[in-house]
Each structure stands twice: as structure tokens, then as C-alpha cells.
Design a protein around this motif. Sequence first.
Motif, PDB file in Angstrom:
ATOM      1  N   UNK A 149       8.056  10.104  -6.109  1.00  0.00           N
ATOM      2  CA  UNK A 149       7.533   9.758  -7.429  1.00  0.00           C
ATOM      3  C   UNK A 149       6.091  10.239  -7.532  1.00  0.00           C
ATOM      4  N   UNK A 150       5.704  10.645  -8.735  1.00  0.00           N
ATOM      5  CA  UNK A 150       4.301  10.985  -8.977  1.00  0.00           C
ATOM      6  C   UNK A 150       3.941  10.571 -10.393  1.00  0.00           C
ATOM      7  N   UNK A 151       2.676  10.296 -10.598  1.00  0.00           N
ATOM      8  CA  UNK A 151       2.189  10.067 -11.953  1.00  0.00           C
ATOM      9  C   UNK A 151       0.757  10.585 -12.030  1.00  0.00           C
ATOM     10  N   UNK A 225      -4.438   9.880 -10.267  1.00  0.00           N
ATOM     11  CA  UNK A 225      -3.136  10.387  -9.854  1.00  0.00           C
ATOM     12  C   UNK A 225      -2.595   9.593  -8.672  1.00  0.00           C
ATOM     13  N   UNK A 226      -1.282   9.460  -8.641  1.00  0.00           N
ATOM     14  CA  UNK A 226      -0.555   8.855  -7.518  1.00  0.00           C
ATOM     15  C   UNK A 226       0.520   9.833  -7.080  1.00  0.00           C
ATOM     16  N   UNK A 227       0.803   9.863  -5.796  1.00  0.00           N
ATOM     17  CA  UNK A 227       1.986  10.576  -5.316  1.00  0.00           C
ATOM     18  C   UNK A 227       2.589   9.752  -4.186  1.00  0.00           C
ATOM     19  N   UNK A 228       3.894   9.501  -4.279  1.00  0.00           N
ATOM     20  CA  UNK A 228       4.626   8.747  -3.273  1.00  0.00           C
ATOM     21  C   UNK A 228       5.608   9.696  -2.593  1.00  0.00           C
ATOM     22  N   UNK A 229       5.414   9.901  -1.296  1.00  0.00           N
ATOM     23  CA  UNK A 229       6.349  10.689  -0.498  1.00  0.00           C
ATOM     24  C   UNK A 229       7.301   9.739   0.232  1.00  0.00           C
ATOM     25  N   UNK A 230       8.207  10.322   0.987  1.00  0.00           N
ATOM     26  CA  UNK A 230       9.204   9.502   1.666  1.00  0.00           C
ATOM     27  C   UNK A 230       8.610   8.437   2.565  1.00  0.00           C
ATOM     28  N   UNK A 231       7.466   8.740   3.218  1.00  0.00           N
ATOM     29  CA  UNK A 231       6.915   7.783   4.176  1.00  0.00           C
ATOM     30  C   UNK A 231       5.413   7.571   4.053  1.00  0.00           C
ATOM     31  N   UNK A 232       4.838   7.987   2.954  1.00  0.00           N
ATOM     32  CA  UNK A 232       3.421   7.708   2.732  1.00  0.00           C
ATOM     33  C   UNK A 232       3.094   7.904   1.258  1.00  0.00           C
ATOM     34  N   UNK A 233       1.929   7.456   0.856  1.00  0.00           N
ATOM     35  CA  UNK A 233       1.483   7.691  -0.511  1.00  0.00           C
ATOM     36  C   UNK A 233      -0.031   7.812  -0.535  1.00  0.00           C
ATOM     37  N   UNK A 234      -0.530   8.438  -1.583  1.00  0.00           N
ATOM     38  CA  UNK A 234      -1.974   8.589  -1.760  1.00  0.00           C
ATOM     39  C   UNK A 234      -2.296   8.432  -3.237  1.00  0.00           C
ATOM     40  N   UNK A 235      -3.476   7.903  -3.514  1.00  0.00           N
ATOM     41  CA  UNK A 235      -3.875   7.581  -4.887  1.00  0.00           C
ATOM     42  C   UNK A 235      -5.381   7.758  -5.034  1.00  0.00           C
TER      43      UNK A 235
END
Length: 284
Positions: A149-151, A225-235
Amino acid sequence: MRRRNLELPLFLLFFSSSLKSWFLYGFPIRAHLFIYAGCSNEKYQQNSQFESNFNSLLSSMVSSSSQMTYNGYAIGNDSSAQSEGAIFGLYQCRGDMAITDCSKCIQNGVNQVHLACPYSYGASLQLEGCYVRYEHLDFLGKLDTSVRFKKCSSSSSNDVEFFRRRDDVLGDMQVGAGNGFRVSSSGLVQGYAQCLGDLSSQDCSSCLADAVGKLKSLCGSAAAADVFLGQCYARYWASGFYPNSSVSSSDDQAGKTIAIIIGVVAGLAILVVLLSVCRRAMES
């Protein structure tokens, strides 16, 4: 395992079974904001061994979350990881959450996963503050950097100073990321990142490096911005822009269809209740 991502509108979730947990535990709704859910297409049978193990898993997650902010599970795989009832799962709360808030968030997530992914052999559900995932096959400790997911905010910036500050924050979030959670700020730009607890320190660093790269490539000059990967996320976000100006980039048609169905069913259920109340009032 083929997976479909769902982004359910909050007004539909309001009518769901999760409504009870939102108000029962007295925790602000915003803190448990629904972000995304991913569901496998394969379904398990009712009254199967998998369903029994699945219920045990969710119960264990709720119980454990009152004591720790992360835990992983492997249930029913004693003889073979491919056995019919085998299930692997984990939950995790954001690194700065108090244990009591974590527990409330996980209880909410456990309730919502039934709604978002009924009878699915695998599912992942991200709320604002916590994450729940389970699969039929063992995924624990295996690096996965696929975008879930990303926004990106509709507001953007062309200010050179903003980009410098943003890049400082994103770079800092990758340093010392082996502990799984990292917070950084530079001027008016802030951010944080986190890995799932099943990752090694090296894989965590690799995952966050990938997440940071995707933030830049997928959201460009977005002020938040947000980005959610399979095993981590950053914002990251610039002061005044997060989260009110963030907009979702997802247009998953399957998710929209299921959301509409849920909304219609919820509306009909409410109508039946209202009609029943009116009928009793007229008879009295």
C-alpha cells in the motif's frame, strides 16, 4: 498464493462488527484508522482443523498483546509445514505505542480481519498503529519487499530546503534500523519507519532502504507520503501536511466491490432492526 488488496471506507467499517471494539475499549477511532487489508483468494472450510487453529491464533494474539508489542506463531505444523491445519502468523504494534494501546489496537485488528477477509487462508491487515498477518504457509523471517500500500499527499513542494530536509530524515531512518523502529526529524520534516519483528537486522536494513527508495520514486515531491512493504514501512511528512492532506493511491476494484457488498448488508441489517423496533412500538 494470489492476494487481493482491500481499502474499506471507514463509514462501512463503522457498521461492521469492529464497531463494538472501537467504543467498548474507549480508544479514539483515529488511532485505529483502517489503512489496508490483503486477502488470499483461497478459502478454508468451516469446522476444519485450519479454522480451529485460526481461532486459536487470534485468541493468542489478543492475549499476548497485553504483554508484548510483537509476537510470531506457528500452529499445527508439528509434522509438516504443508499440513492442512498449519497456520503461521504475527502481530506487531508501532514501536512507540504503550502496551495498553497496543493491546486495544490488536483486539480491533483481530475483529476486523474477519470482516475484511472472511474464510481466507491468508490475510494481512494494517491499522494506524498495529498490524496483523497470518498465512497457511510459513512466511516468518523471509524478506518481502513487495508494495502492499502507498499513499501520497495531494500537496507537493518545490522547495530545495524541503527536499534536503526530507532526504536527511529518510537517510536517518535507515541508520540503526536493526532495532526495528526509527524516528527522525529535520526542521519541519519528520518521519518514522519500522520493520516487522521477524526480520534479521540485515534484512530490516534492506527492507527500509527499499521502502525509502519507493517513497521517493512513487510519491515524488509529495509533502507527505507512506509506503507499506511486505515486512516494513516508512513515512514522512512536512509540518502541517500530515495526515489530513494524504490521499490513497489505491483503486482496487475487488476491494471496492466487497466494500459495497458489506455496506449493503450492513444497511439492510440496520433497516431490519429499525423496522423491528417500530413494530414493537406500534404493538405496545
